[in-house]
Design a protein around this motif. Sequence first.
Motif, short mmCIF file in Angstrom:
data_model
loop_
_atom_site.label_atom_id
_atom_site.label_comp_id
_atom_site.label_asym_id
_atom_site.label_seq_id
_atom_site.Cartn_x
_atom_site.Cartn_y
_atom_site.Cartn_z
N GLN A 177 -0.44 2.14 -2.43
CA GLN A 177 -0.84 1.48 -3.66
C GLN A 177 0.27 1.66 -4.69
O GLN A 177 0.52 2.76 -5.16
CB GLN A 177 -2.15 2.07 -4.20
CG GLN A 177 -2.58 1.44 -5.52
CD GLN A 177 -3.72 2.20 -6.19
OE1 GLN A 177 -3.91 3.38 -5.95
NE2 GLN A 177 -4.46 1.52 -7.04
N HIS A 237 -0.76 -5.26 -1.75
CA HIS A 237 0.21 -4.28 -2.26
C HIS A 237 1.52 -4.94 -2.70
O HIS A 237 2.39 -4.29 -3.27
CB HIS A 237 0.48 -3.19 -1.21
CG HIS A 237 1.24 -3.67 -0.01
ND1 HIS A 237 0.63 -4.13 1.13
CD2 HIS A 237 2.58 -3.76 0.23
CE1 HIS A 237 1.54 -4.48 2.02
NE2 HIS A 237 2.72 -4.27 1.49
N SER A 267 4.20 4.96 -6.58
CA SER A 267 3.18 4.64 -5.59
C SER A 267 2.38 5.88 -5.24
O SER A 267 2.73 7.00 -5.58
CB SER A 267 3.83 4.08 -4.32
OG SER A 267 4.78 3.08 -4.61
N LYS A 275 -3.26 5.03 -0.85
CA LYS A 275 -4.54 4.52 -1.30
C LYS A 275 -5.65 5.40 -0.77
O LYS A 275 -5.61 5.85 0.38
CB LYS A 275 -4.72 3.08 -0.82
CG LYS A 275 -5.75 2.29 -1.60
CD LYS A 275 -5.68 0.82 -1.23
CE LYS A 275 -6.65 0.01 -2.08
NZ LYS A 275 -6.57 -1.43 -1.75
#
Length: 354
Positions: free
Chosen positions: A104, A62, A93, A96
């Motif tokens: 992510q 990341h 972002s 995830k």
Amino acid sequence: MANLCSYGWNNQWQQLKNDLSYNELEHGRIISTHKTRYDVATTEGVLSCELTGNILYTKEPHEYPITGDWVVFQRFGELGIIIDILPRTNALSRKKSGTKASVQHFAANIHKAFIVQSCDANFNVRRTERFLIQIVDSGIIPILILTKADLGIDIDKLKQSLGKIGEKTEIFVTSIYDIESIDRLRKIINPAETFIFIGSSGVGKSSLINRLCDHQLLETSAISTSTGKGKHTSTRREIFLLESGGVLLDTPGVREFGLAVDSDDTIAETLDIDQLMGKCKFHDCTHTSEPDCAVLNAIASGDLDVGTYNSYLKLKREAMHFNETTYERRERERQFHRMVKEVIREKKSRDSSV
């Protein structure tokens, strides 16, 4: 020779580069990523780059460069090696996908984010809230784009369904068949300003971008006849330059967008619940069952939409879960580093006693 000022390079970026250890190297902007390979816009055109081992093996995934980052690199023939990343002004972002709560980052150094929603059955207020909260939390200006206005949907009713969040952002109603609506959108895009399009599949994002650029920049596809849902036409995050100025960052259609926010303050503020919270009887009110809760009273009186309230509770739980697991992961990393330091100290102590 390419002019990197068109991609947003300015004196502020130059100063940040001057502060780096490798400021004598070339610089460029990542315009697309391919796992560990990056297409970088440079003064001599687009160069394919890879990561230096120091980044690849000492940083978490990341922390790797993402589309929109400014980087310094060293050229080796037709290949470049990315040595360092300039500090970001912001990063968009999301959580995830999967059970493990990790972030992510997928786009960096963005001025404006265009949330694209279509004026049909695909329109979703809750999805708009989710996008809006994450964008605001990232320090990016949100703008809501309503597409397919030619379908004959009651636009005023649709805007009304947005409730208070409709007051948190500019709203542009567009149709690819209405050139005036495209011109109005084009006017808010400034030269060298980076803007990102984000939305779910099938909302007409690619068609809108093509109309905005006045040529077939992206592939488009029809709605799936088997599922009734939109198909992905954009396959990766990629930067394009508009002839009229502006830096366009396109993203694939998003079907899952988990929140990755540090606290629930942005959630409450975006949904316009924060002012009510200050009027509750108890300062630690959870707004679920306490007496004299201003939030619950607002629901009972009709001043607060119950759908907005339920969305707030859901998003708050999601943010709390994300931050708890993030904290736990960081705590494990701190414990590991302390253990490594202790091992090194013990080794040095043994070596010195020999």
